[in-house]
Design an enzyme around this catalytic site. Structure first.
Site, PDB file in Angstrom:
ATOM      1  N   TYR A 104      -8.418 -17.579 -57.388  1.00  0.00           N
ATOM      2  CA  TYR A 104      -7.329 -18.676 -56.599  1.00  0.00           C
ATOM      3  C   TYR A 104      -7.481 -17.044 -55.656  1.00  0.00           C
ATOM      4  O   TYR A 104      -6.896 -15.632 -56.034  1.00  0.00           O
ATOM      5  CB  TYR A 104      -6.099 -18.396 -57.798  1.00  0.00           C
ATOM      6  CG  TYR A 104      -4.946 -18.603 -57.591  1.00  0.00           C
ATOM      7  CD1 TYR A 104      -4.534 -20.120 -56.915  1.00  0.00           C
ATOM      8  CD2 TYR A 104      -3.610 -18.138 -56.831  1.00  0.00           C
ATOM      9  CE1 TYR A 104      -3.429 -20.924 -56.336  1.00  0.00           C
ATOM     10  CE2 TYR A 104      -2.576 -18.598 -56.912  1.00  0.00           C
ATOM     11  CZ  TYR A 104      -3.059 -19.388 -56.231  1.00  0.00           C
ATOM     12  OH  TYR A 104      -1.147 -20.176 -55.768  1.00  0.00           O
ATOM     13  N   ASP A 176      -8.749 -16.281 -66.051  1.00  0.00           N
ATOM     14  CA  ASP A 176      -7.492 -17.449 -65.474  1.00  0.00           C
ATOM     15  C   ASP A 176      -7.856 -18.494 -66.144  1.00  0.00           C
ATOM     16  O   ASP A 176      -9.741 -19.271 -65.683  1.00  0.00           O
ATOM     17  CB  ASP A 176      -7.833 -17.531 -64.374  1.00  0.00           C
ATOM     18  CG  ASP A 176      -6.969 -17.527 -63.364  1.00  0.00           C
ATOM     19  OD1 ASP A 176      -6.572 -19.253 -64.296  1.00  0.00           O
ATOM     20  OD2 ASP A 176      -6.862 -17.848 -62.510  1.00  0.00           O
ATOM     21  N   LYS A 201       1.358 -25.401 -63.955  1.00  0.00           N
ATOM     22  CA  LYS A 201       0.025 -26.047 -63.552  1.00  0.00           C
ATOM     23  C   LYS A 201       0.197 -26.777 -64.926  1.00  0.00           C
ATOM     24  O   LYS A 201       1.335 -27.473 -65.613  1.00  0.00           O
ATOM     25  CB  LYS A 201      -1.196 -25.621 -63.423  1.00  0.00           C
ATOM     26  CG  LYS A 201      -1.545 -24.495 -62.098  1.00  0.00           C
ATOM     27  CD  LYS A 201      -0.660 -25.080 -60.904  1.00  0.00           C
ATOM     28  CE  LYS A 201      -0.456 -23.689 -59.851  1.00  0.00           C
ATOM     29  NZ  LYS A 201      -1.744 -23.020 -59.564  1.00  0.00           N
TER      30      LYS A 201
END
Ligand SMILES: *Cc1c(COP(=O)(O)O)cnc(C)c1O
Length: 382
Positions: A104, A176, A201
Site C-alpha cells: 500500500y 497486511d 475497508k
C-alpha cells in the site's frame, strides 16, 4: 454470549468480543464515552483507569479482532496507518525493514519518510520471490512486511515461506491482511506474528469508519503493543469501535458475496478483454493462483483490468453508475478508479510501468449489489 474454541467463523463474527457482564445484560457492548474511571483506592483501578490505556468498547472490539484472526491479543487504532506506525515504533534507530515493493502506497511512504527520518531503513523487494526476501535480510532486519494479494495488481506471495525466511533471520513477520480479511485468509496460522488491517475497508465494510487493527498470537508482543497504545496514543475512539464491531457481525456474509460477484465479473471480463488483461487471484490463469488457493479460501472482492490507455480508462470510469468513481475499497457499495492517476499517482511512473501499473489500468472494488446489475453497468460503460 461469547465464543467457544470450536465455534465456526460465522458464529464468531456474530458473537466475538461480546460479553454479558453489564448490569443490563445487553447483547451489544455499550458505547462507553467516559475518558476516566473512578478508583476505590489510590492507584487501584477496577478494570480501566483512562481511555487511552483502555476503554470497554474498544476492548470488546479488540477481543473480537483477536478472536477472528485466531490471535491472543487485538489492538485498535484511529486508522490503518496509525496501526502501522505503532508497529514501526517497536523498532529503534539502526534497525532495518524488508517490505513488499508493491505494498500500500501509504505504508511505503511511512517507511520511506517518517521511519527513515527516525533511522529505520527499508529495502523494498518483490516478495513473490522468497529468495529475494532472503537476500534482502541483514543482521539489523527486525521486521518483514508483506501484503497478499497486493493492490492493484493482485500479486500473490507465499505467507508461510516468507514467514519462515523472516523468522530464520530473526525478524518479525507482519502481514497486511486488508484485502482478504480473516474470513478468507489467516496470516497468524500461516506463520505471521502480526496480522494488520486497514479496518476502514472490509472489516468496517460500510465506508463510514476510519480504523486500523492488529492481531497477534504472542502475549509478550501484545503487551508491547498495548504499551505503545498508551505511550503513542493513536487509539480508536469508542463510537468508531462500536461501528467497527457492528461491521464485523456481517463480515462472513459480505466476504462471501464480494467474492462470488467478483468471480463472475472476472470471468466475463476475461471473455471481453482477454485473460492477459484481467487480474483476479480467483482466476485459474492468474499468476500465483495456486499459492493463493493454498492459503486463502476464495479470490475476494478486488479485481483490476487493463484498458489501452488513460483516456479509455477515464471514459469507462466516468460512465458507470453502480460502480461509483472513488478511492478506497472493501465496502458494500461497488467502487471504480484509475490507480495510475488516483490511488497510485505518487508512485513514480517508471516504477509503475515496471510493475505493470499502466495508465489504462482500472481497479474495482466489487460490492454486494446484484451481480447482473454490476455487469450490465460495466457492459453499458464499455
Ligand atoms: C487503506 C489501506 C491501508 C491504510 O489504511 P488507512 O485506514 O487508510 O489508514 C493500508 N493497507 C492497505 C492494503 C489499504 O488498502
Amino acid at each position: 454470549m461469547s465464543t467457544q474454541p470450536g465455534d465456526a467463523f460465522a458464529t464468531r463474527c456474530v458473537h466475538a468480543g461480546v460479553t454479558l457482564d453489564s448490569d443490563v445484560a445487553a447483547v451489544n457492548p455499550a458505547i462507553q464515552l467516559s475518558t476516566t474511571f473512578v478508583q476505590p483506592d489510590v492507584a487501584q483501578p477496577l478494570r480501566f483507569d483512562y481511555s487511552r490505556a483502555g476503554n470497554p468498547t474498544r476492548e470488546a472490539l479488540e477481543n473480537a479482532v483477536a478472536d477472528l484472526e485466531g490471535g491472543v491479543t487485538g489492538h485498535a487504532f484511529s486508522s490503518g496507518l496509525a496501526a502501522m506506525n505503532t508497529v514501526l515504533q517497536l523498532l529503534s534507530s539502526g534497525d532495518h525493514v524488508v517490505c513488499a515493493e508493491d505494498a500500500y502506497g501509504g505504508s511505503i511512504r511511512l517507511l520511506r519518510t517518517v521511519a527513515a527520518q527516525a533511522g529505520v531503513e527499508t529495502t523494498f523487494v518483490d516478495t513473490r520471490d522468497v529468495d529475494a526476501v532472503q537476500a534482502a535480510l541483514k543482521p539489523e532486519t527486525k521486521l518483514v512486511l508483506l501484503e497478499t494479494p497486493t493492490n492493484p495488481l493482485l500479486r500473490v506471495s507465499d505467507i508461510r515461506a516468507v514467514s519462515d525466511v523472516a523468522h530464520d533471520g530473526g525478524a518479525l513477520m507482519v502481514v497486511d491482511n486488508t484485502f482478504m480479511t480473516p474470513a478468507l485468509q489467516n496470516p497468524l496460522a500461516l506463520g505471521a506474528d502480526i496480522a494488520f488491517h486497514s479496518a476502514t475497508k472490509y472489516l468496517g465494510g460500510h465506508s463510514d469508519v476510519l480504523a486500523g487493527v492488529l492481531a497477534t498470537n504472542d502475549e509478550e508482543l501484545g503487551a508491547r503493543l498495548t504499551y505503545l497504545q498508551l505511550a503513542v496514543g493513536a487509539v480508536l475512539p469508542p463510537f468508531d469501535s462500536y461501528l467497527l464491531m457492528r461491521g464485523l457481525k456481517t463480515l462472513h456474509l459480505r466476504m462471501e458475496r464480494h467474492s462470488q460477484n467478483a468471480e463472475v465479473l472476472a470471468h466475463r471480463l476475461v471473455d471481453k478483454l482477454g485473460a492477459e488483461n484481467v487480474y483476479y487471484p480467483g482466476l485459474a490463469g492468474h499468476d500465483g493462483h495456486d499459492v493463493h488457493k493454498a492459503q486463502a479460501r476464495s479470490g475476494g472482492g478486488m479485481l483490476s483490468f487493463r484498458l489501452p490507455d488513460a483516456q479509455a480508462a477515464r471514459e469507462l470510469v466516468t460512465k458507470t453508475r453502480v460502480f461509483q468513481l472513488a478511492e478506497s475499497l472493501g465496502a458494500v457499495e461497488s467502487l471504480i478508479q484509475v490507480p495510475a492517476a488516483m490511488t497510485h499517482a505518487s508512485v513514480p511512473k517508471a516504477m509503475r510501468e515496471k510493475t505493470g501499473l499502466t495508465d489504462g489500468l482500472v481497479r474495482v472494488s466489487v460490492g454486494v449489489e446484484d451481480v447482473e446489475d454490476q455487469w450490465s453497468d460495466l457492459a453499458r460503460a464499455f
